[in-house]
Design a protein around this motif. Structure first.
Motif, PDB file in Angstrom:
ATOM      1  N   ALA A   1       0.840  -1.202   0.000  1.00 34.81           N
ATOM      2  CA  ALA A   1       0.000   0.000   0.000  1.00 34.81           C
ATOM      3  C   ALA A   1       0.874   1.251   0.000  1.00 34.81           C
ATOM      4  CB  ALA A   1      -0.946   0.003   1.201  1.00 34.81           C
ATOM      5  N   ALA A   2       1.940   1.248   0.766  1.00 35.29           N
ATOM      6  CA  ALA A   2       2.854   2.392   0.781  1.00 35.29           C
ATOM      7  C   ALA A   2       3.502   2.580  -0.596  1.00 35.29           C
ATOM      8  CB  ALA A   2       3.922   2.199   1.855  1.00 35.29           C
ATOM      9  N   ASP A   3       3.867   1.485  -1.234  1.00 38.84           N
ATOM     10  CA  ASP A   3       4.433   1.564  -2.592  1.00 38.84           C
ATOM     11  C   ASP A   3       3.414   2.160  -3.561  1.00 38.84           C
ATOM     12  OD1 ASP A   3       6.681   0.293  -1.554  1.00 38.84           O
ATOM     13  OD2 ASP A   3       6.164  -1.670  -2.377  1.00 38.84           O
ATOM     14  N   GLN A   4       2.149   1.810  -3.386  1.00 37.07           N
ATOM     15  CA  GLN A   4       1.099   2.336  -4.261  1.00 37.07           C
ATOM     16  C   GLN A   4       0.896   3.833  -4.050  1.00 37.07           C
ATOM     17  OE1 GLN A   4      -2.152  -0.287  -3.349  1.00 37.07           O
ATOM     18  NE2 GLN A   4      -1.467  -1.841  -4.807  1.00 37.07           N
ATOM     19  N   VAL A   5       1.035   4.302  -2.812  1.00 37.42           N
ATOM     20  CA  VAL A   5       0.914   5.739  -2.550  1.00 37.42           C
ATOM     21  C   VAL A   5       2.015   6.496  -3.289  1.00 37.42           C
ATOM     22  CG1 VAL A   5       1.084   7.536  -0.774  1.00 37.42           C
ATOM     23  CG2 VAL A   5      -0.341   5.519  -0.377  1.00 37.42           C
ATOM     24  N   VAL A   6       3.220   5.946  -3.293  1.00 40.07           N
ATOM     25  CA  VAL A   6       4.317   6.576  -4.049  1.00 40.07           C
ATOM     26  C   VAL A   6       3.926   6.667  -5.521  1.00 40.07           C
ATOM     27  CG1 VAL A   6       6.716   6.329  -4.817  1.00 40.07           C
ATOM     28  CG2 VAL A   6       6.112   5.887  -2.419  1.00 40.07           C
ATOM     29  N   GLN A   7       3.403   5.593  -6.081  1.00 34.80           N
ATOM     30  CA  GLN A   7       2.998   5.595  -7.490  1.00 34.80           C
ATOM     31  C   GLN A   7       1.876   6.594  -7.742  1.00 34.80           C
ATOM     32  OE1 GLN A   7       2.137   1.591  -8.856  1.00 34.80           O
ATOM     33  NE2 GLN A   7       3.852   0.791  -7.660  1.00 34.80           N
TER      34      GLN A   7
ATOM     35  N   HIS B   1       1.166   9.311  -6.182  1.00 33.29           N
ATOM     36  CA  HIS B   1       1.638  10.693  -6.094  1.00 33.29           C
ATOM     37  C   HIS B   1       2.670  11.014  -7.181  1.00 33.29           C
ATOM     38  CE1 HIS B   1       3.969  14.136  -4.574  1.00 33.29           C
ATOM     39  NE2 HIS B   1       2.766  14.549  -4.178  1.00 33.29           N
ATOM     40  N   ASP B   2       3.705  10.180  -7.300  1.00 29.99           N
ATOM     41  CA  ASP B   2       4.816  10.495  -8.200  1.00 29.99           C
ATOM     42  C   ASP B   2       4.514  10.229  -9.667  1.00 29.99           C
ATOM     43  OD1 ASP B   2       6.152  11.180  -5.922  1.00 29.99           O
ATOM     44  OD2 ASP B   2       7.660   9.578  -6.045  1.00 29.99           O
TER      45      ASP B   2
ATOM     46  N   HIS C   1       1.228   9.331 -11.030  1.00 28.40           N
ATOM     47  CA  HIS C   1      -0.093   9.803 -11.472  1.00 28.40           C
ATOM     48  C   HIS C   1      -0.401  11.235 -11.048  1.00 28.40           C
ATOM     49  CE1 HIS C   1      -1.061   5.865 -13.054  1.00 28.40           C
ATOM     50  NE2 HIS C   1      -0.604   5.351 -11.926  1.00 28.40           N
ATOM     51  N   GLY C   2       0.455  11.821 -10.222  1.00 28.65           N
ATOM     52  CA  GLY C   2       0.316  13.220  -9.846  1.00 28.65           C
ATOM     53  C   GLY C   2      -0.869  13.551  -8.959  1.00 28.65           C
ATOM     54  N   LEU C   3      -1.384  12.575  -8.230  1.00 28.20           N
ATOM     55  CA  LEU C   3      -2.532  12.833  -7.367  1.00 28.20           C
ATOM     56  C   LEU C   3      -2.107  13.594  -6.109  1.00 28.20           C
ATOM     57  CD1 LEU C   3      -4.455   9.449  -7.605  1.00 28.20           C
ATOM     58  CD2 LEU C   3      -4.756  11.510  -8.963  1.00 28.20           C
ATOM     59  N   SER C   4      -2.990  14.445  -5.618  1.00 32.25           N
ATOM     60  CA  SER C   4      -2.712  15.226  -4.412  1.00 32.25           C
ATOM     61  C   SER C   4      -2.846  14.354  -3.171  1.00 32.25           C
ATOM     62  CB  SER C   4      -3.676  16.409  -4.312  1.00 32.25           C
ATOM     63  OG  SER C   4      -4.978  15.945  -3.997  1.00 32.25           O
ATOM     64  N   TRP C   5      -2.202  14.836  -2.093  1.00 32.27           N
ATOM     65  CA  TRP C   5      -2.295  14.129  -0.822  1.00 32.27           C
ATOM     66  C   TRP C   5      -3.749  14.038  -0.381  1.00 32.27           C
ATOM     67  CZ3 TRP C   5       1.995  11.920  -0.775  1.00 32.27           C
ATOM     68  CH2 TRP C   5       3.204  12.572  -0.990  1.00 32.27           C
ATOM     69  N   ARG C   6      -4.497  15.114  -0.544  1.00 32.11           N
ATOM     70  CA  ARG C   6      -5.899  15.135  -0.111  1.00 32.11           C
ATOM     71  C   ARG C   6      -6.735  14.123  -0.887  1.00 32.11           C
ATOM     72  NH1 ARG C   6      -7.545  19.079   3.194  1.00 32.11           N
ATOM     73  NH2 ARG C   6      -9.671  19.100   2.389  1.00 32.11           N
TER      74      ARG C   6
ATOM     75  N   TYR D   1       3.725   7.542   2.179  1.00 31.65           N
ATOM     76  CA  TYR D   1       4.565   7.886   1.034  1.00 31.65           C
ATOM     77  C   TYR D   1       6.046   7.762   1.399  1.00 31.65           C
ATOM     78  CZ  TYR D   1       6.740  10.880  -2.518  1.00 31.65           C
ATOM     79  OH  TYR D   1       7.546  11.384  -3.515  1.00 31.65           O
ATOM     80  N   GLU D   2       6.417   8.338   2.539  1.00 32.27           N
ATOM     81  CA  GLU D   2       7.821   8.264   2.973  1.00 32.27           C
ATOM     82  C   GLU D   2       8.246   6.826   3.225  1.00 32.27           C
ATOM     83  OE1 GLU D   2      10.030  10.608   2.779  1.00 32.27           O
ATOM     84  OE2 GLU D   2       8.490  12.016   2.106  1.00 32.27           O
ATOM     85  N   THR D   3       7.350   6.034   3.790  1.00 31.33           N
ATOM     86  CA  THR D   3       7.634   4.604   3.997  1.00 31.33           C
ATOM     87  C   THR D   3       7.829   3.918   2.653  1.00 31.33           C
ATOM     88  OG1 THR D   3       6.390   4.549   6.061  1.00 31.33           O
ATOM     89  CG2 THR D   3       6.714   2.441   4.932  1.00 31.33           C
ATOM     90  N   GLY D   4       6.965   4.219   1.690  1.00 25.83           N
ATOM     91  CA  GLY D   4       7.104   3.626   0.363  1.00 25.83           C
ATOM     92  C   GLY D   4       8.395   4.006  -0.322  1.00 25.83           C
ATOM     93  N   ARG D   5       8.806   5.245  -0.147  1.00 25.89           N
ATOM     94  CA  ARG D   5      10.087   5.673  -0.726  1.00 25.89           C
ATOM     95  C   ARG D   5      11.258   4.925  -0.065  1.00 25.89           C
ATOM     96  NH1 ARG D   5      10.747  10.094  -3.863  1.00 25.89           N
ATOM     97  NH2 ARG D   5      12.622  10.729  -2.749  1.00 25.89           N
TER      98      ARG D   5
END
Length: 118
Positions: free
Chosen positions: A73-79, A81-82, A84-89, A109-113
Motif C-alpha cells: 500500500a505504501a508503494d502504491q501511494v508513491v505511485q 503521487h509520483d 499519477h500526480g494525485l494530491s495528498w488530499r 509515502y515516505e515509507t514507500g520511498r
C-alpha cells in the motif's frame, strides 16, 4: 485487475492468476504456505477457535500478510503521487475516507520511498 476471484457457489471461490500477475511469487507463496488461508480465517472469525498453537499460527500468518500488504500500500501511494500526480488530499479521501488525513498519507509515502530505496 488480472488476478481473478470467482465465486463458484455457496461459500466457495476460486482464485486464478498468471505468472505475469505474480512476478515475485508473493501470491504463490501466500497460497502454498497457507498464509492466505490463515488470514482469510482471521478475516471471517472475530474469535478464533482451536488450540493455542493453531490460534498462534493464524495470528502469525495474518500479521505477516498484513505487513506485506501495508508495504505494498505504501508503494502504491508513491505511485499515485509520483507517477499519477494525485494530491495528498485526494489520495487520503480515497484510501482513508478523510481528506484531512493527508499527513498519514505522506507518512505512507515516505515509507514507500524508503521501501524502494529512494
Amino acid at each position: 485487475m488480472t488476478v481473478n476471484v470467482t465465486k463458484t457457489g455457496g461459500h466457495t471461490a476460486e482464485i486464478t492468476w498468471t505468472k505475469d500477475d505474480d512476478l515475485q511469487g508473493r501470491i504463490a507463496r501466500a497460497v502454498e504456505s497457507d498464509q492466505l488461508a490463515y488470514a482469510l480465517t482471521a478475516l471471517g472469525q472475530r474469535v478464533l477457535h482451536g488450540t493455542p498453537d493453531e490460534v498462534l499460527a493464524t495470528a502469525k500468518h495474518t500479521t505477516a500478510l498484513a505487513r506485506l500488504l501495508e508495504r505494498r500500500a505504501a508503494d502504491q501511494v508513491v505511485q499515485l503521487h509520483d507517477i499519477h500526480g494525485l494530491s495528498w488530499r485526494r489520495i487520503a479521501t480515497v484510501l482513508l475516507d478523510d481528506p484531512e488525513k493527508h499527513s498519514s498519507i505522506r507518512r505512507m509515502y515516505e515509507t514507500g520511498r524508503r521501501n524502494s530505496g529512494i
